[in-house]
Each structure stands twice: as structure tokens, then as C-alpha cells.
Design a protein around this motif. Structure first.
Motif, PDB file in Angstrom:
ATOM      1  N   SER A  69       0.830  -1.210   0.000  1.00  0.00           N
ATOM      2  CA  SER A  69       0.000   0.000   0.000  1.00  0.00           C
ATOM      3  C   SER A  69       0.864   1.259   0.000  1.00  0.00           C
ATOM      4  O   SER A  69       0.388   2.334  -0.345  1.00  0.00           O
ATOM      5  CB  SER A  69      -0.943  -0.005   1.207  1.00  0.00           C
ATOM      6  N   ASP A  70       2.147   1.137   0.352  1.00  0.00           N
ATOM      7  CA  ASP A  70       3.072   2.272   0.336  1.00  0.00           C
ATOM      8  C   ASP A  70       3.725   2.497  -1.025  1.00  0.00           C
ATOM      9  O   ASP A  70       4.370   3.520  -1.241  1.00  0.00           O
ATOM     10  CB  ASP A  70       4.179   2.067   1.372  1.00  0.00           C
ATOM     11  N   THR A  91      -2.302   4.639  -4.301  1.00  0.00           N
ATOM     12  CA  THR A  91      -1.252   5.629  -4.465  1.00  0.00           C
ATOM     13  C   THR A  91      -0.724   5.599  -5.891  1.00  0.00           C
ATOM     14  O   THR A  91       0.121   4.772  -6.237  1.00  0.00           O
ATOM     15  CB  THR A  91      -0.116   5.387  -3.451  1.00  0.00           C
TER      16      THR A  91
END
Length: 146
Positions: A69-70, A91
Motif C-alpha cells: 500500500s506504500d 497511491t
């Protein structure tokens, strides 16, 4: 992407890192009949797909293993890729959105136009090359951020 009897499907997937080094570059067998390789825009031909054993599931597994998720995904018209992959990611930096003009919406500038305007680089002037496009997206965004 190429056109199959089911619609537009993934037939090549390329990922580069922030240095432009290829970390994934595979042709993808959509598993059903291809009716138009969309060669002008995809660079894909019948011979590229013949004998290919990589499936959409293989590409999805790669993405799920390598991206968290980063992870920031950078690309051009990224939503098309995510739809083809049946994946969701929060993102994203999309050159088609970052460098769009309100008067042009919903139309998006071609990546080759952005590469010429932002980098002074000719890309995709012959056969489409997914690595060339991926590297151009990365370079455009890195130059913009700097």
C-alpha cells in the motif's frame, strides 16, 4: 492491451524501478481468442503471444507480492492498466492526469507528446515499446518533482 472476444485484455506488462531498470517485462496470454492485437498502440504481434505461458493471474500475483500500500505506481492512463489487472491501488501518479489541461478533458495527452514536451525525447515513433513508455513516465515525473 489487445482486443479479444471478451474485450480489451492485458497482453504485455512492464514494470521499471525509479532508475528505469526493468523489474518485470512479460507478454501475457489472455487465455481467449485475440481478434485484434492493436499492434499500432500495443506493439504486440501474434508471434509475441504464441507460446506465452504467462497469464493474468501470474501478473496479478507479481503485483500482489511486489507492491504494498506504500508503493507509488507511476504510469500513463494507469486506470486502464488497473482495470485490465482487476486490481485496486490507492497511491498513483498518472502523467495523463498530472499534465492534462482542463480544456482538453476528457481527452488525455499522448505519452509521446508529454515525453517530447517535458523531456525533449522522441518515444514510440516506430513500434510501441512498453519499456520505453514506462521509463518515460518515470523520467517525466522525476523531472517534474525535481
Amino acid at each position: 492491451m489487445s482486443y479479444t472476444v471478451k474485450g480489451r485484455e492485458l497482453t504485455k506488462f512492464t514494470v521499471v524501478d525509479h532508475n528505469g531498470i526493468v523489474i518485470y517485462n512479460e507478454f501475457v496470454n489472455p487465455g481467449c481468442q485475440i481478434i485484434d492485437y492493436n499492434t499500432e498502440f500495443s506493439g504486440i504481434t501474434k508471434s509475441d503471444i504464441d507460446g506465452t505461458t504467462t497469464t493474468l493471474k501470474d501478473v496479478q500475483n507479481f503485483c500482489l507480492e511486489k507492491f504494498s500500500s506504500d508503493t507509488i505506481l507511476i504510469g500513463h492512463a494507469v486506470e486502464c492498466n488497473l482495470i485490465a489487472l482487476s486490481l485496486i491501488h490507492d497511491t498513483i501518479v498518472d502523467t495523463a492526469i498530472v499534465f492534462s489541461y482542463p480544456r482538453e478533458l476528457p481527452h488525455k495527452r499522448a505519452l509521446r507528446t508529454l515525453a517530447m514536451n517535458r523531456l525533449g525525447r522522441h518515444i514510440q515513433s516506430g513500434t510501441h515499446n512498453s519499456k520505453e513508455g514506462a521509463v518515460a513516465c518515470m523520467d517525466i515525473i522525476l523531472r517534474h518533482v525535481k
